[in-house]
Design a protein around this motif. Structure first.
Motif, short mmCIF file in Angstrom:
data_model
loop_
_atom_site.label_atom_id
_atom_site.label_comp_id
_atom_site.label_asym_id
_atom_site.label_seq_id
_atom_site.Cartn_x
_atom_site.Cartn_y
_atom_site.Cartn_z
N VAL A 88 0.88 -1.23 -0.05
CA VAL A 88 0.08 -0.14 -0.02
C VAL A 88 0.72 1.43 -0.12
O VAL A 88 0.70 2.29 -0.54
CB VAL A 88 -1.08 0.00 1.30
N GLU A 89 1.94 1.27 0.78
CA GLU A 89 3.08 2.51 0.85
C GLU A 89 3.51 2.45 -0.70
O GLU A 89 3.43 3.72 -1.32
CB GLU A 89 4.15 2.25 1.71
N ARG A 90 3.89 1.65 -1.39
CA ARG A 90 4.25 1.45 -2.89
C ARG A 90 3.11 2.32 -3.79
O ARG A 90 3.47 3.21 -4.57
CB ARG A 90 4.62 -0.03 -3.33
N LEU A 91 1.98 1.78 -3.50
CA LEU A 91 1.02 2.50 -4.31
C LEU A 91 0.84 3.81 -3.97
O LEU A 91 0.55 4.68 -4.74
CB LEU A 91 -0.38 1.60 -4.23
N GLN A 100 -0.44 -0.59 8.13
CA GLN A 100 -1.67 -1.13 8.67
C GLN A 100 -2.70 -1.50 7.84
O GLN A 100 -3.34 -2.48 7.85
CB GLN A 100 -2.27 0.01 9.62
N VAL A 101 -3.03 -0.74 6.58
CA VAL A 101 -3.75 -0.76 5.59
C VAL A 101 -3.30 -2.34 4.90
O VAL A 101 -4.11 -2.83 4.45
CB VAL A 101 -3.96 0.45 4.62
N THR A 102 -2.01 -2.36 4.48
CA THR A 102 -1.43 -3.60 3.99
C THR A 102 -1.81 -4.79 4.81
O THR A 102 -2.21 -5.90 4.20
CB THR A 102 -0.03 -3.37 3.59
N TRP A 103 -1.56 -4.68 6.06
CA TRP A 103 -2.21 -5.65 6.88
C TRP A 103 -3.75 -6.04 6.72
O TRP A 103 -4.12 -7.30 6.62
CB TRP A 103 -1.89 -5.34 8.39
N LEU A 104 -4.41 -5.05 6.75
CA LEU A 104 -5.84 -5.11 6.35
C LEU A 104 -6.14 -6.13 5.42
O LEU A 104 -6.91 -7.02 5.12
CB LEU A 104 -6.55 -3.80 6.41
N TRP A 105 -5.42 -5.59 3.98
CA TRP A 105 -5.65 -6.34 2.84
C TRP A 105 -5.03 -8.01 3.01
O TRP A 105 -5.76 -8.82 2.20
CB TRP A 105 -4.98 -5.75 1.79
N VAL A 106 -4.06 -8.09 3.58
CA VAL A 106 -3.63 -9.52 3.97
C VAL A 106 -4.67 -10.36 4.73
O VAL A 106 -5.01 -11.46 4.30
CB VAL A 106 -2.21 -9.55 4.71
N GLY A 107 -5.31 -9.72 5.68
CA GLY A 107 -6.51 -10.17 6.05
C GLY A 107 -7.70 -10.54 5.35
O GLY A 107 -8.36 -11.49 5.45
N PHE A 108 -7.76 -9.60 4.40
CA PHE A 108 -9.15 -9.97 3.60
C PHE A 108 -8.78 -10.97 2.54
O PHE A 108 -9.53 -12.03 2.09
CB PHE A 108 -9.22 -8.60 2.80
N PHE A 109 -7.55 -10.93 2.07
CA PHE A 109 -7.01 -11.98 0.93
C PHE A 109 -7.29 -13.33 1.51
O PHE A 109 -7.62 -14.29 1.15
CB PHE A 109 -5.75 -11.61 0.34
N THR A 110 -6.46 -13.23 2.95
CA THR A 110 -6.84 -14.77 3.68
C THR A 110 -8.22 -14.95 3.66
O THR A 110 -8.55 -16.16 3.58
CB THR A 110 -6.34 -14.33 5.10
N PHE A 111 -9.15 -14.14 4.25
CA PHE A 111 -10.57 -14.29 4.41
C PHE A 111 -11.09 -14.80 2.92
O PHE A 111 -11.74 -15.77 2.98
CB PHE A 111 -11.18 -13.37 4.85
N ASN A 112 -10.88 -14.08 2.14
CA ASN A 112 -11.36 -14.39 0.45
C ASN A 112 -11.01 -15.99 0.16
O ASN A 112 -11.75 -16.58 -0.22
CB ASN A 112 -11.19 -13.29 -0.35
N ALA A 113 -9.69 -16.08 0.27
CA ALA A 113 -9.48 -17.41 -0.25
C ALA A 113 -9.91 -18.55 0.30
O ALA A 113 -10.25 -19.59 0.04
CB ALA A 113 -7.73 -17.45 0.03
N ALA A 114 -10.11 -18.41 1.85
CA ALA A 114 -10.87 -19.26 2.73
C ALA A 114 -12.09 -19.71 2.39
O ALA A 114 -12.84 -20.82 2.20
CB ALA A 114 -10.56 -19.12 4.18
N VAL A 115 -12.91 -18.49 2.20
CA VAL A 115 -14.24 -18.80 1.85
C VAL A 115 -14.54 -19.20 0.34
O VAL A 115 -15.19 -20.17 0.27
CB VAL A 115 -15.00 -17.23 1.66
#
Length: 188
Positions: free
Chosen positions: A109-112, A130-145
């Motif tokens: 997210v910092e790069r962007l 912190q926002v990058t960590w949020l996206w890590v959580g989202f992609f983990t959740f999304n992959a699991a679902v």
């Protein structure tokens, strides 16, 4: 010649994005008309063209190799169930991209953010982490679902989640983060 090659690479990249967005609906509607092996050939051709047409970054090469391996497995297995795992693969690739950026170098997210604002203050750098960590959580959740739906849900449920709900959740995350960022900026 270089301009033509760059234009072709952008077009192939755009094609992969469009295929990724429409993939669940193509699978849902195409299952009665195309074999999984045909899906593998079509998707694999796009990924191969992406890898061969231009200069992909090491990350793009890695994702492309995994996508081609998936297509090869799909082609060999000719399994309709395996078709459902492509969104899981993409979520895991994005998880790897964002997660690895937290471990080495600059968070994604910092790069962007630095594309539009090269000189970020220290508070903004912390925020982007912190926002990058949020996206890590989202992609983990999304992959699991997506994996759970691929394993246990009817095709219609899988299509609804991977073709609509997951994108709505991403949109909400983008919008929510943008609102938080505006609020933080207005305080400084």
């Amino acid at each position: 010649m270089q301009a033509r090659k760059a234009g072709a690479a952008r077009l192939i990249g755009l094609g992969l994005v469009v295929v990724g967005l429409l993939y669940p609906f193509v699978v849902y509607l195409g299952m009665g008309h195309l074999t999984p092996r045909m899906f593998a050939v079509l998707l694999g051709t796009l990924w191969l063209a992406r890898l061969l047409g231009g200069r992909p970054s090491p990350l793009e090469r890695t994702i492309g190799v995994f996508a081609l391996a998936f297509c090869l497995l799909l082609g060999l297995a000719d399994s309709g169930t395996l078709l459902r795992w492509y969104p899981v693969l993409i979520s895991l690739a994005l998880l790897g991209l964002f997660g690895s950026s937290l471990l080495s170098g600059m968070p994604m997210v910092e790069r962007l953010a630095r594309l539009t604002e090269p000189e970020l203050p220290p508070a903004a750098v912390r925020y982007t982490r912190q926002v990058t960590w949020l996206w890590v959580g989202f992609f983990t959740f999304n992959a699991a679902v997506a994996a759970a739906l691929a394993l246990w849900a009817p095709l219609a449920w899988w299509t609804l989640y991977t073709g609509l709900i997951a994108y709505l959740l991403m949109g909400l995350l983008f919008a929510g983060e943008w609102l938080v960022r505006q609020r933080i900026r207005s305080r400084t």
